[in-house]
Design an enzyme around this catalytic site. Sequence first.
Site, PDB file in Angstrom:
ATOM      1  N   SER A   1      -3.754  13.722   7.399  1.00 42.41           N
ATOM      2  CA  SER A   1      -4.661  13.429   6.293  1.00 42.41           C
ATOM      3  C   SER A   1      -6.101  13.264   6.764  1.00 42.41           C
ATOM      4  CB  SER A   1      -4.213  12.140   5.597  1.00 42.41           C
ATOM      5  OG  SER A   1      -5.165  11.709   4.641  1.00 42.41           O
ATOM      6  N   GLY A  55       8.706  11.126  -5.454  1.00 39.87           N
ATOM      7  CA  GLY A  55      10.033  10.716  -5.889  1.00 39.87           C
ATOM      8  C   GLY A  55      11.179  11.228  -5.046  1.00 39.87           C
ATOM      9  N   THR A  82      -6.565  18.556  -1.481  1.00 36.95           N
ATOM     10  CA  THR A  82      -6.069  17.657  -2.524  1.00 36.95           C
ATOM     11  C   THR A  82      -7.065  17.622  -3.671  1.00 36.95           C
ATOM     12  OG1 THR A  82      -4.779  16.296  -1.015  1.00 36.95           O
ATOM     13  CG2 THR A  82      -5.467  15.276  -3.064  1.00 36.95           C
ATOM     14  N   HIS A  90       0.410  12.580  -6.719  1.00 36.02           N
ATOM     15  CA  HIS A  90      -0.010  11.644  -5.669  1.00 36.02           C
ATOM     16  C   HIS A  90       0.973  10.479  -5.554  1.00 36.02           C
ATOM     17  CE1 HIS A  90      -3.779  11.672  -3.258  1.00 36.02           C
ATOM     18  NE2 HIS A  90      -3.357  10.470  -2.902  1.00 36.02           N
ATOM     19  N   TYR A 119       0.837  -1.198   0.000  1.00 41.42           N
ATOM     20  CA  TYR A 119       0.000   0.000   0.000  1.00 41.42           C
ATOM     21  C   TYR A 119       0.877   1.256   0.000  1.00 41.42           C
ATOM     22  CZ  TYR A 119      -2.853   3.851   1.468  1.00 41.42           C
ATOM     23  OH  TYR A 119      -3.444   5.089   1.526  1.00 41.42           O
ATOM     24  N   ARG A 172      -4.988   0.948  -8.307  1.00 39.79           N
ATOM     25  CA  ARG A 172      -3.814   0.469  -7.579  1.00 39.79           C
ATOM     26  C   ARG A 172      -3.847  -1.057  -7.516  1.00 39.79           C
ATOM     27  NH1 ARG A 172      -4.399   5.116  -2.847  1.00 39.79           N
ATOM     28  NH2 ARG A 172      -4.601   6.835  -4.338  1.00 39.79           N
ATOM     29  N   ASP A 175       6.373  17.261  -4.566  1.00 36.09           N
ATOM     30  CA  ASP A 175       6.516  15.957  -3.922  1.00 36.09           C
ATOM     31  C   ASP A 175       6.618  14.890  -4.997  1.00 36.09           C
ATOM     32  OD1 ASP A 175       3.986  15.208  -4.829  1.00 36.09           O
ATOM     33  OD2 ASP A 175       3.052  15.180  -2.858  1.00 36.09           O
ATOM     34  N   LYS A 218      -2.924  20.818  -3.362  1.00 38.88           N
ATOM     35  CA  LYS A 218      -2.031  19.704  -3.673  1.00 38.88           C
ATOM     36  C   LYS A 218      -2.589  18.878  -4.822  1.00 38.88           C
ATOM     37  CE  LYS A 218      -0.004  15.548  -1.516  1.00 38.88           C
ATOM     38  NZ  LYS A 218      -0.718  14.516  -2.314  1.00 38.88           N
TER      39      LYS A 218
END
Length: 416
Positions: A148, A345, A198, A312, A66, A207, A343, A288
Amino acid sequence: MNITENGPVPYGTTTRRRPRWSEIRPLLQLGGLGGDRRERRLRRCLTIDDLRSLARRRTPTAVFDYVDGGADDEIALRRAQLAYQRVEFHPHVLRDVSHVDTSTTILGLPAALPLAFGPTGFTRMMHHAGERAVVRAAARAGIPYTLSTMGTTSAADVMEAAPGADVWFQLYLWRDRGRSTELVQQVRQAGVRTLMLTVDVPVGGNRRRDARSGLTIPPTLTWRTLLQIARYPSWWGNVITTEPLTFASFSDAPDTLAEMFATMFDPAMTLDDLGWLRSLWDGPIVIKGVQRVDDAVALLNAGADALVLSHHGGRQLDRAVAPLELLPQVVQAVGDRAEIYVDSGVRSGADVAAAVALGARACLVGRAYLYGLMAGGERGVDRAAELLTGQFRQTMQLLGARTVADLTEDLVSLRR
């Protein structure tokens, strides 16, 4: 014998003697044989990837995947990391870097370095200490922490865990605006000063790792998970013996991630909703999930105070542009109208230095500290922050930069 034109030359001989204890004692490094085994494991981790490897050994596969996984073929996930491998530094030399200042300001408050801990959902699933551990580590590191909407600890409890910490709250807008309003009010009452909206999740990303593992929140006891209990008894023991693993902001979420995104979050959200949110919140609003230059300009025109260039972490739209590669274009378009963060990586302090040199005010990390959390709880998060801070300072010195302001665009380029 060795033969030369002058005749044979005898081999040399070595004179040996009995060593003295005073000469051997300084060579002995046996301190690592005692003490805290977890601390020793963490100290052996010299990079975020080392923490990732340790986390993988200590966490059930579904939970690790996850955190670690992305959408579809995970192309965007890999490209975000590869973008930082394209970085080429052009350092100054002969600069006095015996003392460097890594500090900056983020939204007007001091930060020990241009870094913030970004929002991550289900954090107590990764380790039972969860968000409380992360915010305490962020406070010790002197950087902001973002809780979050999908967090497993309330904003009030997070604020109580680290009084004085710079805590932000990441918001997903629900279809039910009344519930969103109540949540914003709760966050304000808890003392949070910054709201992060977001905008890259109109629907959930595909996913595959989560679908294959059958991940549910909280994890359910199936034959598959029962087998994992035998492999990770400590993790399961902590889940079972600590407070129930639930969402702190709501209690009626569907079991699977796909159902949650399909039924709770609003795919009809538009730019007009930023005005509605501004009517509820008079503090800073960070957006974001920005992935285009024209969207960045439109969001600032609509009243955003700062932007996070983000896809994301490669978890939503696969093949989305790597945020680092988008950064110079956005900075050129918006100038100094707002702080721009990036953000996805970011795995090292050198990555942070590169992003700042390309125009970012700061970087956000999520996986980096979650690997630390899974590897060693709160001390693992401390280790992640320590690594990023040390690498950032060292990179500044090697670049000839005495302050964060010295990290300018002439120090970095992206190889084609």
